[in-house]
Design a protein around this motif. Structure first.
Motif, short mmCIF file in Angstrom:
data_model
loop_
_atom_site.label_atom_id
_atom_site.label_comp_id
_atom_site.label_asym_id
_atom_site.label_seq_id
_atom_site.Cartn_x
_atom_site.Cartn_y
_atom_site.Cartn_z
N ASP A 122 -8.91 87.69 88.75
CA ASP A 122 -8.46 87.22 87.44
C ASP A 122 -7.01 87.56 87.19
N ASP A 123 -6.62 88.79 87.54
CA ASP A 123 -5.24 89.19 87.27
C ASP A 123 -4.28 88.60 88.29
N ALA A 178 -3.54 85.47 86.51
CA ALA A 178 -2.69 85.71 85.34
C ALA A 178 -1.26 86.05 85.75
N TYR A 179 -1.14 86.86 86.80
CA TYR A 179 0.20 87.23 87.26
C TYR A 179 0.94 86.02 87.80
N THR A 215 2.29 83.76 85.00
CA THR A 215 3.50 84.22 84.30
C THR A 215 4.69 84.41 85.23
N HIS A 216 4.45 84.40 86.54
CA HIS A 216 5.55 84.51 87.51
C HIS A 216 5.49 83.29 88.42
N HIS A 244 5.87 83.38 92.20
CA HIS A 244 5.00 84.30 92.94
C HIS A 244 4.21 83.56 94.02
N HIS A 283 -0.46 86.85 98.03
CA HIS A 283 -1.18 87.78 97.16
C HIS A 283 -2.66 87.83 97.56
N ILE A 342 0.81 88.89 79.93
CA ILE A 342 0.74 89.80 81.08
C ILE A 342 2.08 90.48 81.32
N ALA A 343 3.17 89.79 81.02
CA ALA A 343 4.50 90.36 81.22
C ALA A 343 4.62 91.70 80.50
N TYR A 345 3.67 98.18 85.86
CA TYR A 345 3.75 97.77 87.26
C TYR A 345 4.90 98.46 87.97
N ASP A 388 1.62 95.79 100.11
CA ASP A 388 2.49 95.25 99.06
C ASP A 388 2.27 96.06 97.78
N VAL A 443 1.36 94.05 94.48
CA VAL A 443 -0.02 93.57 94.42
C VAL A 443 -0.97 94.73 94.13
N VAL A 490 -0.67 95.66 90.41
CA VAL A 490 -1.35 94.69 89.55
C VAL A 490 -2.87 94.88 89.65
N ALA A 495 -5.62 95.75 86.80
CA ALA A 495 -6.74 94.84 86.58
C ALA A 495 -8.06 95.59 86.63
#
Lengths: 215, 215
Positions: free
Chosen positions: A175-176, A179-180, A183-184, A187, A192, B135-136, B142, B162, B165, B168, B172
DNA sequence: TTGTCTTCTGGCCGCACGGCCAGAATCTAG
DNA sequence: CTAGATTCTGGCCGTGCGGCCAGAAGACAA
């Protein structure tokens, strides 16, 4: 007679089903752009280019429209991921493929998943203010993944750990990741996902590398 | 003159600060119970036992009230966790203590964190519908955790991965631990936290057990 | 063409919201 | 005690909402 008053379900005409789908898609787009609060029936209708009353004609109310969105998107992603998992024999492979397939679905269905999130975290139908879906919404996912982890543990692939906590955490990570990524924009979603797969492989694998057979 | 029009910040009277705090706490309780949509200024005022206009008198608007909630809760939890981390020398220990201290904070500040979540995921101030926080909002977290992971990697405690990751994903996992606990009242939060600590210890630790010194 | 069923329009309704203000009440300094 | 500053009350305003409906428009079979 308005069609949404029918007992439940069967024999909707093709035209009617098409209108419903059109309205649902408009609602999905609006939810993704403006969020739950910004999604009024007027705006959804405007986006389709129809009068507001048409929505009332085809749906019992705003709540039913929202629930249809959840049902549709949820069924779609579940089918996609499960079809991918069929080909995996080992629990380790299934875990990695889960993460990969979810990431791929996210990449191709950004809008739908944004809308799903808005509804799940905001729709309230009971007067006491309780969420219609909330986290409990994930329960079937947790159960299925928990079964997968137990299988891996019995096969000796996985170390002993709490399968429920691991299931919840995998879902949280997915989920995150979404979401990440939302917003990025730059990315790398795929990278990821691979990183997550490595992470959970390390987190789950048996301490003794030799114990691949059932002990 | 209304006090909320002051340039910014200083010299608020004790009485005024007390009222603001009272209103903020009422808003937190209302958010936790009824969610963002259910939190109207009227309900917040009613819970305090004052007239609705008092809120307008002490705050510039609903948005400022919501932002004050975020600022207060966020500062509080950050201070709590960071004070716990000071005592940890190794990156591995700091990671475990992060999870433990967050879980402890959750146990004792359920309502505040529920309210924080409601505001972060719903408050929109710009007319384009963008979230005020989103989320930012987690970016400072982070960054700090990423630095921790890099330190552990340079010290040889952690395998190469990473760091972004991993950061994040830890966040989460913590967020969903909270959400799961909220919807499953009987759930053992402390055990969940320990399980998470184990999970991430396995996920992060160096493959070669002997490489504890810097290589 | 006619009559019936389906679908849509445009607008009205009551409601809850956030914002706002005139004046009342309360507090405090001199 | 008095005058001014601070704080609060109660209610009004405009807006946008979901729901609803009377009647128009369109589709289609007889």
């Amino acid at each position: 007679m308005r069609p949404e008053d029918k007992p439940d379900g069967q024999k909707r005409s093709f035209v009617e089903e098409a209108r419903r789908a059109q309205i649902i898609e408009s609602a999905i787009g609006t939810l993704a752009e403006l969020g739950y609060t910004g999604t009024s029936l007027a705006r959804v209708a405007e986006r389709v280019g129809i009068s507001k009353g048409v929505i009332s004609y085809h749906f019992a109310g705003k709540a039913e429209l929202m629930e249809q969105i959840v049902e549709r998107v949820y069924r779609d992603i579940a089918q996609f991921v499960l079809s991918r998992l069929e080909k995996e024999a080992t629990a380790t492979g299934a875990l990695r493929e889960t993460i990969r397939s979810v990431a791929e679905y996210m990449r191709d269905h950004r809008t739908q998943l944004l809308a799903l999130g808005e509804v799940v975290t905001n729709l309230r139908t009971t007067p006491d203010g309780a969420l219609r879906y909330g986290i409990a919404f994930n329960e079937p996912i947790y159960d299925a993944r928990e079964a997968l982890f137990r299988r891996g543990q019995q096969a000796g692939e996985f170390r002993p750990f709490d399968a429920r906590v691991m299931s919840v955490t995998v879902q949280a990570a997915l989920d995150d990741m979404f979401a990440y990524w939302v917003t990025h924009p730059g990315h790398d979603l795929e990278a990821h996902a691979e990183e997550l797969a490595d992470l959970f492989e390390h987190a789950t694998r048996s301490e003794d590398p030799g114990a691949t057979a059932n002990r």
